[in-house]
Scaffold this motif. Structure first.
Motif, PDB file in Angstrom:
ATOM      1  N   HIS A 856       0.839  -1.211   0.000  1.00 26.48           N
ATOM      2  CA  HIS A 856       0.000   0.000   0.000  1.00 26.48           C
ATOM      3  C   HIS A 856       0.863   1.247   0.000  1.00 26.48           C
ATOM      4  O   HIS A 856       0.472   2.269   0.555  1.00 26.48           O
ATOM      5  CB  HIS A 856      -0.942  -0.002   1.212  1.00 26.48           C
ATOM      6  N   ARG A 857       2.078   1.148  -0.558  1.00 21.89           N
ATOM      7  CA  ARG A 857       2.940   2.331  -0.568  1.00 21.89           C
ATOM      8  C   ARG A 857       2.650   3.198  -1.794  1.00 21.89           C
ATOM      9  O   ARG A 857       1.705   2.935  -2.551  1.00 21.89           O
ATOM     10  CB  ARG A 857       4.403   1.884  -0.553  1.00 21.89           C
ATOM     11  N   SER A 858       3.513   4.191  -1.988  1.00 20.65           N
ATOM     12  CA  SER A 858       3.276   5.131  -3.107  1.00 20.65           C
ATOM     13  C   SER A 858       3.392   4.405  -4.455  1.00 20.65           C
ATOM     14  O   SER A 858       3.996   3.339  -4.547  1.00 20.65           O
ATOM     15  CB  SER A 858       4.293   6.264  -3.050  1.00 20.65           C
ATOM     16  N   LYS A 859       2.824   5.062  -5.454  1.00 21.91           N
ATOM     17  CA  LYS A 859       2.792   4.466  -6.796  1.00 21.91           C
ATOM     18  C   LYS A 859       4.216   4.196  -7.289  1.00 21.91           C
ATOM     19  O   LYS A 859       4.498   3.133  -7.852  1.00 21.91           O
ATOM     20  CB  LYS A 859       2.078   5.446  -7.761  1.00 21.91           C
ATOM     21  N   GLU A 860       5.172   5.165  -7.053  1.00 24.17           N
ATOM     22  CA  GLU A 860       6.548   4.985  -7.537  1.00 24.17           C
ATOM     23  C   GLU A 860       7.142   3.702  -6.973  1.00 24.17           C
ATOM     24  O   GLU A 860       7.770   2.913  -7.691  1.00 24.17           O
ATOM     25  CB  GLU A 860       7.435   6.170  -7.146  1.00 24.17           C
ATOM     26  N   GLU A 861       6.952   3.507  -5.658  1.00 24.54           N
ATOM     27  CA  GLU A 861       7.520   2.328  -5.002  1.00 24.54           C
ATOM     28  C   GLU A 861       6.942   1.045  -5.616  1.00 24.54           C
ATOM     29  O   GLU A 861       7.648   0.081  -5.877  1.00 24.54           O
ATOM     30  CB  GLU A 861       7.220   2.338  -3.495  1.00 24.54           C
TER      31      GLU A 861
END
Length: 1508
Positions: A856-861
């Protein structure tokens, strides 16, 4: 040697900023436990010249909890007023002279921590508490003010000596504030600088700031930040200095005009001589200060190890100080100092008093900085006292603070010459015993079962025996070696050490090989006496001084007497019915050697019994004898007896210590209480008689005190009864009750201030459910002497499991938890509670929370994840390093790569679950992996096995299942679920282990149920369970259930014994019936007899007869009880008996005729006793029972029983025509009533059994020379003697006083044995009778005599027996000479004591003594001009008299005879009252006898009256 009482007081309380104080004129007070002890110092103390000038003068008693503060009023004219604060929430104001409370307040809601009496305002007392609340209290107007300055814990406060409104307060966190109480506590200055507890605040004795030349700019280390508020104009313009001492190891001096610090003194680390710095020293510091009034440039402070420093404030940049007592080693305190109090004595000496953790109060001379004197004190119960038999006057004291004190009571220079021994002790010292001959050899025992030997003359640690007792050591005794030590090869010690422990075992230790095995003497006792039954639990051991006889006291109240060399049992004393606490043999150097066979004993009952074992020991019986009658009984105490000691200076004088709070001195031979000491506030535990001073006794108690007191100064003669004993009980209840303190958070002040400290007595470190051992309850938890306190805060979290990790905060240490974590974390419960509480509100917790969160992290990650994953899956070649590092970092990708990566992911997730306290989720993850065995192992190591996991265990195989069940059972035991653990063990067929587990955790009922259900009936385990449970139930007083256990174990004898333990009639009757059912006839009959005697005391005749019916062998006793009942009814009808009784047997009523005929008629009808054979059988049964002779103090019911026993024998003998025996038995009954001084009963026996006089007996005996003729003569003489007195009284009836004084005369004792025992009992007792004026009847009255009276006066000739007069005269001479000799010995001992102190030899000493001791009779007899009697002369008299006695035929000496001279005097009186009634030749004969034999002191005066 000082003839004055002394007190060894309790230790001053620890960790209090001001709990001692002193006022000019020399009064010093210190708080100790719940009271304050006052010490007078200086010339007014009235100490013996040459000894230190101080004396403990009293105690302020009233608080119920620890006293935390104490302060005197320092205003001239009211130095007697002082104030105390206590943990009970009150502040009390006292008058120290009357030792009473003037007034008190309970304003504080929290624990009071600081207190001070304002030096400026006469009636202002300021106090502060742990929540920061300050109360000002004005005594005269009973007004108070509440101030709340800071929400911090106050540690100390001091009022300004110069300004009446200023108070300085020091807090726990190092802040110091100065407040103005007139402005509602406005803060004038806030002084910041210290960063730990403020222990002491001292104002400079001079106002203004000119006394110290301090260059402030240069010295202030901190930048100038205005502290607190900047106040424009304060009342402190002229300023004053203030000194503060803190736990941060610095002293700071502050300027009040500027409100900031001007000087910092850092404490030096002083190297102790002969050793480096103790590692605990930095942990433990209390920094207290005193700023001397007359030296404002100097400041006294305490230091790390107990040293005192005098700082020179003029040289602040050089840190210059002087050490107190630098020249003489060993004068300093050995541990931290808590309080310093200045004191100016009447002779203007400036002294300083200090209290310390080393339990000493020291007094310093401020002029020389040397220690003037030391007052030692006790930090625990005084359990044991022992005087050294070699080093006279050397008293060892065993104390509950883990130290032995050795007090040289003879020291001329120092009243309190006390040495401490603590090495190797480490727990409460409960028993002490000096070696009888080896100098300085002291044996000690402790409450944890250790036995050791100290050499008090060396500094070596003690030798410790390698064999420990399982419980407290009750008693130690030196005695001859017994097998196996006595049989060893080569050299053997002449004496070995015996110790008796709380588990009931007596061990014999070889003092030469303490490291070797100690031997349990029970084995020897079993072998020597071939005993099969269970041996009793031993609670006391005592050796007779000659080392040939050993007495063992037992838990059931019996005492067994054994003979060396093999411990043959010669006698059992069944007297006490409760646990025996103390046994003591009379010393061997009395004036009569037979006294050394006296043995005194005390138990958990309040009665002391003395037994005379001379006849038993000398007769050396084949089989053991049972004794049930004491030689003397000493009643008076109202609670259990803990200790008894014989006086080494007197014959038969005993002192006893009791839980009723008093010590009592007794004259045992006369059964008479002499004096009672009530100085203790607690229950007495030990008592010892000074070996040098007959007047002086030492006693110790659970009030932490040892008192030396003098018998001559006690105002009471017997222990308090009724109301007084209730008052004493109240006084004892005002002692502190150990409360389990609330566990505090580790951050609070708890560990040092409350729990470990108050070193005197505190519960939280030890569990307070200690067993009661040897009459000493273990409820004190005294702090062990030389143990360092816990650093930091671990102490307060002390839980049941051993703490294996260093201080832990309440959460877990995240970085250290690995999967196989072996560290036992302190609190496991809170995390376990979380899941349940949360599941109710939210959905179930995720199994893979970390993986989920990473998704559920950022899109980039997330995009980066995809790239890394693609690279990993599709690169054909090996992954390069960067790549694999990336994968390791993104562990959640393991879900999408290979198995190894998945395992890595599961491992990380599992770690997370464990850190967050969810072991069950971790276990599930491991099961997913298929690692069931690993799960079980981890769970077992962490103590997290559950029923579910164990139920799954069989999947991993049979062996794993067995292992898992055992591990789970162990874990359940740690969680105290023993029954469940046992059930699990049964599931894997471990029956014996399950039974043992239940047994060892006291689940006896369950253990027996399991054993009976699963084991063979004859399995020995079952019997052992019954016996163990029975013993425990017996100890707790559940006797009936215990009896059932013993019956279950087929040990019927023990069952009967335990039922009888309660000692009431119902229990005894049941026990007798039970013993009868199981065929223990001897036991049954003794219990039935005891039951009947109990019922007899309640005058329940019917019940008594029923009890005796239980056993055939008691037929004879039934006859005695029957006769006793008839006699009691007879006395009651004639209104001679004080007690009325309702429950007579039916046959006791309605029979007429002479008494003897009534008795035989009842025997015939009720007991079908009419053939000579039956009479003969009953006679034989009763003849074997012997009762001791009577004294004035024999209780009347007991006396009547004994008399009726003799009368029964007489009637039975008459029935079988054995007239000799009848006469002797009748005479014994008469003598018994005569000895006890009961004239009424004597006359009743005469009238019932000899209604026609003695004539018919003379006819029966016949004129031939029967051997019983002397006995008959005696009987006849007593008969006439009684009638003579009655006749004389009938003459003097009109005078009301006469009956009184003649009754007093009956207390005489003339029987031979007694006149020898009580050296001379007659002088005082015969006086009152004859010295009265003659009865008030006018001489000319014509008295008509009846025929009967004339007959009596004629028969009185029988009383004028020349032989008896001569014998009695010789006996009186012997008694007088013995008394004189005893007096000489006493005088000689006194002079020896004086000699030892003044060493001035005196040659003709014994002659002088004889002169003194015989001076009183010489004053009466004018014809003997003062000729001193020498020792040879006395010896000659004694020998002559003894020779005369020896010449008399045995027949005369065997039977007592009324006092011939007494009869002569009465006849002469009658003659003078009633002229003509007594013939001339009889009067002449009486006068001749008086002249011839009236030469002893007793009769001299009267002889002169009648014979001149």
């Amino acid at each position: 040697m000082g003839q004055e009482p002394r007190t060894l007081p309790p230790s001053p309380n620890w960790y209090c900023a001001r709990c001692s104080d002193a006022v000019p004129g020399g009064l010093f007070g210190f708080a100790a436990r719940t009271s304050v002890f006052l010490v007078r110092v200086g010339p007014s103390a009235g100490a013996i010249p040459g000894t230190p000038p101080f004396r403990v003068v009293g105690e302020l008693v009233g608080h119920t909890e620890r006293v935390s503060g104490f302060t005197f009023s320092h205003h001239p004219g009211q130095y007697n007023l002082c104030a105390t604060s206590s943990d009970d929430g009150t502040v009390k104001i006292w008058d120290a002279e009357t030792k009473t409370v003037v007034t008190e307040h309970a304003l504080h809601q929290h624990t009071i921590s600081a207190l001070h009496w304002s030096p400026q305002v006469k009636d202002l007392i300021v106090s502060g508490d742990e929540k920061g609340v300050v109360f000002c209290y004005w005594l005269n107007r009973n007004d108070s003010q509440h101030l709340f300055i800071e929400p911090r814990t106050i540690f100390c406060l001091t009022c300004s000596p110069h300004h009446e409104d200023l108070v300085a307060i020091g807090y726990k966190d190092g802040i110091v504030v100065i407040i103005d109480i007139s402005k509602k506590g406005e803060v004038i200055h806030r002084l910041r600088g210290h960063d730990d507890e403020i222990h002491s605040i001292a104002w400079c004795p001079l106002p203004g700031e000119d006394c110290l030349s301090i260059n402030q700019e240069e010295n202030s280390e901190e930048p100038e930040i205005p502290n607190g508020k900047v106040i424009a104009q304060t009342p402190v313009t002229n300023g004053c200095y203030l000194a503060t001492g803190s736990k941060d190891q610095t002293i700071r001096i502050w300027s009040c005009s500027r409100g900031r610090g001007v000087m910092i003194l850092k404490l030096p680390f002083l190297k102790r001589r002969g050793g480096g710095i103790d590692p605990t020293i930095k942990e433990r510091l209390w920094l207290t200060l005193h700023w001397p009034k007359d030296q404002p440039t100097q400041l006294v402070s305490s230091c790390f190890g107990g040293e005192l420093l005098l700082w020179d404030l003029t040289q602040s940049w050089r840190r210059k100080f002087t050490l107190f007592s630098a020249s003489s080693e060993g004068q300093n305190h050995s541990r931290i100092v808590f309080n310093l109090c200045p004191l100016q004595t009447e002779d203007d000496k400036q002294l300083l008093l200090s209290t310390s953790m080393d339990r000493d109060v020291k007094c310093w001379n401020m002029a020389t900085l040397e220690c003037c004197w030391t007052l030692p004190s006790l930090g625990g119960f005084a359990y044991s006292l022992a005087f050294s038999p070699v080093d006279m006057g050397c008293l060892a004291i065993g104390v509950g603070d883990g130290m032995i004190r050795i007090w040289n009571t003879l020291s001329i220079k120092n009243n309190y010459d006390v040495k401490n021994f603590w090495q190797g002790v480490k727990s409460k010292v409960t028993a002490l015993c000096w070696h009888p001959t080896k100098e300085g050899c002291l044996a000690f025992g402790t409450d944890d079962g250790k036995v050791g030997l100290y050499d008090t003359y060396s500094n070596k640690p003690p030798q410790i025996s390698s064999t420990y007792h399982k419980k407290t050591v009750y008693t130690l005794a030196w005695g001859p070696p017994l097998p196996p030590i006595a049989l060893g090869e080569g050299d053997r010690p002449s004496l070995t050490l015996y110790s008796c422990g709380g588990e009931g075992i007596v061990l014999q230790h070889n003092p030469w090989k303490l490291g070797g095995e100690a031997y349990d003497i029970n084995k020897l006792i079993r072998d020597a006496n071939s005993i099969k039954y269970k041996l009793p639990v031993h609670t006391e051991i005592s050796w007779k001084a000659d080392g040939k006889i050993m007495a063992l006291g037992n838990e059931d109240g019996s005492i067994e007497i054994f003979q060396v060399p093999n411990l043959k049992l010669i006698c059992t004393i069944q007297q006490h019915h409760k646990l025996v606490n103390t046994i003591s043999w009379h010393h061997e150097h009395g004036s009569q050697p037979e006294l050394s066979y006296l043995m005194a004993s005390g138990s958990n009952n309040a009665v002391i019994y003395v037994h005379n074992l001379k006849s038993v020991i000398e007769s050396n019986p084949e089989s053991p004898v049972t004794i049930t009658e004491p030689y003397r009984t000493l009643s008076g105490h109202t609670a259990k007896i803990t200790s008894v000691a014989w006086s080494p200076h007197h014959d038969g004088r005993l002192v006893s210590a009791s839980y009723d709070g008093t010590a009592q001195v007794w004259d045992t031979l006369r059964e008479e209480p002499l004096c009672n000491f009530r100085g203790h506030r607690g229950r007495l535990l030990c008592v010892a008689w000074s070996p040098l001073d007959p007047d002086c006794i030492y006693s110790g108690a659970d009030d932490f005190c040892v008192y030396k007191w003098l018998t001559s100064m006690q105002e009471h003669s017997r222990p308090p009864q009724g109301k007084k004993s209730i008052e004493l009980e109240k006084k004892r209840l005002s002692q502190p009750k150990p409360k389990p303190k609330k566990k505090k958070k580790p951050t609070s002040r708890a560990p040092i201030k409350q729990e470990v400290c108050d070193g005197n007595e505190d519960e939280s470190i030890r569990e307070s459910s200690g067993p009661v051992e040897n009459g000493v309850s273990d409820q004190e938890g005294e702090e062990e002497a030389r143990e360092p306190e816990f650093p930091g805060g671990v102490a307060s979290v002390a839980s049941r499991e051993p703490v294996t990790c260093t201080p832990v905060s309440s959460g877990f240490d995240k970085s250290k938890v690995t999967i196989n974590n072996k560290v036992t974390l302190l609190k496991k419960e809170p995390p376990k509670e979380k899941p349940e509480s949360l599941t109710k509100k939210r959905k179930a917790r995720s199994m893979l929370p970390l993986t989920t969160s990473l998704d559920h992290r950022s899109k980039e990650e997330l995009h980066q994840d995809c790239l890394v994953l693609a690279t990993a899956k599709h690169s054909k070649a090996e992954l390069n390093e960067d790549m694999s590092a990336d994968l390791d970092e993104r562990f959640h990708l393991g879900l999408f790569t290979d198995r190894a990566a998945l395992y890595r992911m599961i491992e990380v997730e599992g770690k997370g679950h464990l850190e967050n306290g969810h072991p069950e989720l971790f276990h599930q993850l491991m099961l997913w992996k298929g690692d069931l065995k690993g799960v079980l192992q981890t769970a077992a190591e962490r103590g997290e096995l559950t029923d579910t996991l164990v139920a799954m265990a069989p999947v991993a195989g049979y062996q794993v299942w067995l292992w898992a069940v055992e591990a789970f059972a162990k874990q359940l035991c740690f969680q105290d679920q023993y029954v469940k653990a046992a059930s699990h063990l049964l599931s894997i067929h471990k029956v014996y282990e399950a039974v043992e587990l239940l047994k060892s955790n006291h689940f006896y009922r369950e253990a027996i149920a399991v054993a009976k259900a699963r084991l063979r009936p004859e399995d020995p385990i079952l019997k052992d369970l019954y016996l163990t449970w029975g013993a425990i139930l017996e100890k707790d007083g559940h006797y009936a259930v215990a009896a059932k256990c013993y019956l279950g174990a087929a040990s019927a004898y023990d069952a009967a014994k335990v039922l009888a333990k309660k000692g009431d009639a119902a229990s005894l009757k049941t026990a007798a019936e039970l013993a009868s059912i199981v065929g223990e006839d001897e036991l049954s009959s003794s219990l039935a007899l005891r039951c009947a005697q109990e019922l007899l005391l309640a005058r329940n005749w019917v019940g008594a007869q029923e009890a005796l019916k239980l056993h055939g062998s008691l037929k004879g006793q039934r006859l005695v009880f029957c006769l006793l009942e008839l006699l009691s009814k007879h006395l009651e009808e004639r209104q001679l008996s004080e007690a009325k009784s309702s429950s007579y047997n039916a046959w006791a009523a309605g029979i007429e005729g002479p008494f003897v005929e009534r008795v035989t008629a009842v025997w015939k009808s009720a007991f079908s006793l009419d053939t000579p054979e039956q009479y003969q059988a009953a006679l034989q049964q009763l003849q074997s029972i012997k009762y001791p002779s009577a004294t004035n103090n024999t209780p009347s019911k007991q006396l009547l029983l004994h008399i009726c026993h003799d009368l029964t024998l007489a009637v039975l003998s008459q029935q079988v025509a054995s007239w000799d025996a009848a006469v002797e038995a009748l005479l014994r009954a008469v003598i018994r009533s005569y000895d006890s001084g009961n004239f009424t009963i004597m006359q009743e026996v005469h009238s019932a059994f000899l209604p026609e006089g003695c004539g018919h007996l003379r006819d029966k005996l016949g004129e031939h020379q029967s051997p019983t003729i002397p006995a008959f003569k005696s009987l006849e003489a007593f008969f006439i003697y009684g009638h003579l007195y009655e006749f004389w009284w009938s003459l003097s009836r009109p005078s009301p006083k006469s009956s009184v004084w003649v009754r007093a005369a009956q207390r005489r004792t003339t029987s031979i044995e007694q006149s020898e025992q009580i050296n001379s009992a007659s002088p005082e007792e015969t006086d009152p009778k004859v010295s009265e004026p003659e009865p008030s009847r006018p001489p000319e009255l014509d008295v008509r005599l009846t025929e009967a009276s004339k007959q009596i006066l004629i028969t009185c000739k029988e009383l004028f027996s020349e032989k008896h007069a001569s014998l009695q005269n010789s006996q009186r001479t012997v008694a007088e000479v013995q008394e004189t000799l005893a007096e000489m010995i006493r005088q000689h001992q006194k002079s020896q004591v004086c000699k030892s102190t003044t060493n001035g030899p005196d040659e003709n000493e014994s002659e002088q003594v004889a002169e003194q001791s015989l001076s009183s009779p010489q004053r009466e007899c004018k014809e003997e001009k003062n000729q001193p009697l020498s020792l040879p002369e006395l010896t000659k008299r004694l020998t002559e008299a003894n020779e005369r006695i020896a010449k008399f035929p045995e027949s005369i000496k065997t039977w007592p005879f009324p006092d011939v001279l007494e009869c002569c005097l009465i006849l002469l009186h009658i003659g003078s009252q009633c002229p003509g009634s007594v013939t001339q030749d009889m009067q002449q004969q009486a006068q001749e006898l008086l002249q011839k034999y009236g030469n002893t002191k007793v009769y001299k005066r009267y002889c002169q009256t009648f014979c001149t």
